[in-house]
Design an enzyme around this catalytic site. Sequence first.
Site, short mmCIF file in Angstrom:
data_model
loop_
_atom_site.label_atom_id
_atom_site.label_comp_id
_atom_site.label_asym_id
_atom_site.label_seq_id
_atom_site.Cartn_x
_atom_site.Cartn_y
_atom_site.Cartn_z
CE1 TYR A 110 6.60 -37.91 -30.66
CE2 TYR A 110 4.26 -37.51 -31.04
CZ TYR A 110 5.37 -38.32 -31.16
OH TYR A 110 5.27 -39.55 -31.77
CD GLU A 134 14.28 -44.75 -28.61
OE1 GLU A 134 15.06 -43.78 -28.75
OE2 GLU A 134 13.16 -44.81 -29.15
CD1 TRP A 177 4.08 -43.80 -27.76
CD2 TRP A 177 4.70 -41.98 -26.63
NE1 TRP A 177 4.35 -42.80 -28.67
CE2 TRP A 177 4.72 -41.67 -28.00
CE3 TRP A 177 5.04 -40.97 -25.72
CZ2 TRP A 177 5.09 -40.43 -28.50
CZ3 TRP A 177 5.40 -39.73 -26.21
CH2 TRP A 177 5.42 -39.47 -27.58
CB SER A 178 -0.52 -47.22 -25.31
OG SER A 178 -1.09 -48.46 -25.03
CG ASP A 188 7.10 -46.87 -34.62
OD1 ASP A 188 6.49 -47.71 -33.94
OD2 ASP A 188 7.27 -45.69 -34.23
CE1 TYR A 233 12.15 -45.59 -32.45
CE2 TYR A 233 10.75 -45.44 -34.39
CZ TYR A 233 10.91 -45.37 -33.03
OH TYR A 233 9.83 -45.06 -32.26
CE1 TYR A 268 9.56 -41.66 -29.49
CE2 TYR A 268 11.15 -42.49 -27.90
CZ TYR A 268 10.67 -42.42 -29.19
OH TYR A 268 11.31 -43.14 -30.17
C1 DGY Z 1 7.60 -42.06 -32.58
O1 DGY Z 1 7.38 -40.86 -32.39
O2 DGY Z 1 8.57 -42.50 -33.21
C2 DGY Z 1 6.67 -43.04 -31.99
O3 DGY Z 1 7.16 -44.33 -32.02
C3 DGY Z 1 5.34 -42.99 -32.70
O4 DGY Z 1 4.44 -43.33 -31.75
#
Ligand code: DGY
Length: 437
Positions: free
Chosen positions: A74, A373, A24-25, A153, A330, A20
């Site tokens: 990305y 993570e 990110w917010s 997600d 995830y 990432y």
């Molecule tokens: C990702 O790339 O998996 C993020 O969570 C999407 O914002």
Amino acid sequence: MRVLVNNWDGGHTVPSRRLYPHQWSWDSAFIAIGNARLSPRRARTELLSLFGAQWHDGRVPHIVFNPQVPEAAYFPGPAFWGVRAPSGSATSGIVQPPVHALAAWKTYEADPDLGFLHRLYPRLVAQQEFLRAHRRGRDGLISIVHPWESGMDNSPAWDEPLRHVETANVGFVRKDLDAICADERPTDDDYERYIALALAYRESGYLDAGDFQIEDPLFNVAYAVAEHALARIAHELGLDPEPHEREAAAMTAALTHQLFDGALFQPRDARTGRLIRSASVAGLTPLLLPGLPGKVADTLIDTALDLFSLKDGLLPSYSPAAAGFDAARYWRGPSWINLDWLVWQGLKDRRPELATGLADGMLCAAAHAGLREYFDPATGRGHGSRDFSWSAALVLDLVAEHGMKSVPAAGRDIGQELRCFGEADHVADRVADQVPA
Ligand code: DGY
């Protein structure tokens, strides 16, 4: 501290260097909560830089792209989203749970700076107004329009609503699998649907909700928690806190009446009006709401003990007893420090002994597996990226408040010195000297 220093990009912190590489917010909010313990100036900069990319309609985009990072680093990147904030920054067009007012308040508590509150308060209010104006239904609850907006997600809770989303036949190459093995990430089928939903939203000018409209407990709890934090901020600024308190109380009532199934808070499909029977840890986050009826809170704690094995250390993101659970993939079961931290916050005043056990569980996992993570809730094994910023940030916050009993000695020395750290520029040197690489 070393993770936060290494992931700092001058005005914001990347969640992880490889996976990432932008801002990110909601990551920034959790990162600010940790940085407030280390370098309040960085915490303030993190939040102000994110809100610098706020749109005219008040939305705070879930990604602010760093123009120095190549497009290919990305996916989906700036060319996919095709949109810029008024500031000129390329951004995505969706949002994430509004945990920022809480982060702003904690940053202020660590280092009271009224100028910071003055600058951020109107922007935090505009963030909430966007949600009220564009996402709130007649039932008083706010909808998300993409699984990425939930922050969780790939939760099994989204499997059912995602089944109705038609996949888009656009070719794309996933970048996430370059960094992390496929069985710890969403499947290609999930990605097809994520992309189809994002494309449809983009085509509507980021205005019309498409085939995924969900009233998610975590998102709505974050909204109410934000109103509580805004009330405190308004009070500091000599403004009227009352409208924020009213809004928080109304949201607490709407959540309790509509999303509580008698054991856990559930997401609701806004298109069908039906609760999605699932077992996500998001359903425990109403414990954060001070106005939650006592009986409901007690029931949630029982559910946390039964379905989420609260006493065993870490809370899984999805109950191991439910279909769809996967300990390593995830958001489909592994423990995440941010969700566990939120529930910990909600338990501290209600059941301090359970809160202490959860804090120990998080610190042990981080001490043994590193600042990963996500973590296998049963074994504590680490998954996903390494050196993950919000894991580092929230562990710092835990250490500052809870102490360091379960952390090895080298870490403990640093923890005792936390208060001695000065401003941002000193931090890197101190950390480089004292923390083994
Ligand atoms: C990702 O790339 O998996 C993020 O969570 C999407 O914002």
